[in-house]
Scaffold this active site. Structure first.
Site, short mmCIF file in Angstrom:
data_model
loop_
_atom_site.label_atom_id
_atom_site.label_comp_id
_atom_site.label_asym_id
_atom_site.label_seq_id
_atom_site.Cartn_x
_atom_site.Cartn_y
_atom_site.Cartn_z
N LYS A 103 4.63 -6.20 10.54
CA LYS A 103 3.37 -6.85 10.14
C LYS A 103 3.63 -8.30 9.69
O LYS A 103 2.96 -9.21 10.15
CB LYS A 103 2.70 -6.08 8.99
CG LYS A 103 2.36 -4.63 9.32
CD LYS A 103 1.66 -3.94 8.16
CE LYS A 103 2.49 -3.81 6.90
NZ LYS A 103 3.70 -2.95 7.02
N ARG A 111 -4.98 -0.36 2.28
CA ARG A 111 -4.08 0.75 2.57
C ARG A 111 -4.74 2.09 2.30
O ARG A 111 -4.18 3.13 2.65
CB ARG A 111 -2.85 0.66 1.65
CG ARG A 111 -1.69 -0.12 2.20
CD ARG A 111 -0.71 -0.26 1.06
NE ARG A 111 0.66 -0.31 1.47
CZ ARG A 111 1.32 -1.42 1.77
NH1 ARG A 111 0.70 -2.58 1.75
NH2 ARG A 111 2.60 -1.37 2.07
#
Ligand code: AP5
Length: 209
Positions: free
Chosen positions: A13, A87
């Site tokens: 990421k 998340r």
């Protein structure tokens, strides 16, 4: 352009975010980086330091507060790439509320997919240059000799294992949340860094920049 990067520890990421943010001229907003900066400055409460060190998540309200403030800064006016946030479903829902209150919306959620057996190697051999923030790998992306390398406290094998377990538990609900909203784009995160960048670009409409 408002994009979210989701993916397990070591998925790439941060590596992809740095390339794409430069191309799109938007800031990379990483809750992990913000929390580590707060820790380095001695401003992160001890219980949060302990949660991060064990591979768990910090409370939703902490990261939602960080994102709410950071996305209001001038450099985020044209958009941003959220790296590692949201998340959890409560974080995703808080982000929706925050953006819709500003008349904004996400353009895409990119889920980087990498088999678990590669993730451990990627995380454990990762090193970051503390002067520049550049991410290296002791096998795949060697640092220059003058780099001042840092080994993240949570990149030791036992902690990475916990982070992987936390990730799979949390995303079991997060990915369907974005799939139902038509935002989720799954990207194979195995291959050369440049090749993966092209895969992302082919899925995200760059005209929105
Ligand atoms: P965070 O910093 O977000 O960590 P993470 O999500 O676990 O992700 P990583 O930074 O480990 O991996 P990455 O996908 O960015 O991989 P990278 O590009 O570096 O979070 C840390 C902690 O903060 C969490 O555990 C939690 O405690 C807390 N936190 C953060 N956000 C939170 C939130 N929203 N809610 C609650 N708590 C939160 O690449 C890894 C390595 O692989 C590098 O060495 C790189 O050079 C190499 N690499 C990359 N791409 C390739 C490739 N294609 N081929 C070969 N090697 C590659």
């Amino acid at each position: 352009m408002r994009v979210v990067f989701v993916g397990p520890p070591g998925a790439g990421k941060g590596t992809q975010a740095k390339v794409l943010c430069e191309r799109w001229a938007i800031p990379q907003i990483s809750t992990g980086d913000m929390l580590r900066a707060a820790k380095a400055a001695g401003k992160l409460p001890a219980e949060l330091v302990a949660q991060m060190a064990s591979g768990g998540l910090v409370p939703d309200e902490v990261v939602v507060g960080l994102i709410g403030d950071r996305t209001l800064q001038a450099d985020a006016a044209r958009g941003f790439l959220l790296d590692g946030f949201p998340r959890t479903v409560p974080q995703a829902s808080a982000l929706d509320t925050l953006l819709s209150g500003r008349g904004q919306a996400l353009d895409a959620v990119i889920a980087l997919e990498v088999p678990t057996e590669l993730l451990m190697e990627r995380a454990v051999l990762r090193r970051t240059d503390k002067r520049t923030g550049q991410i290296y790998h002791l096998k795949y992306s060697l640092p220059p000799p003058d780099a001042e390398l840092e080994h993240r406290a949570d990149d030791h094998e036992d902690v990475v294992r916990n982070r992987l377990e936390t990730y799979s538990r949390m995303t079991a609900e997060l990915l369907p949340y974005y799939e139902q909203r038509g935002l989720l784009r799954r990207v194979n995160g195995v291959g050369d860094v440049a090749e993966i960048t092209q895969r992302i670009l082919s899925l995200v409409d760059a005209k929105k920049t």
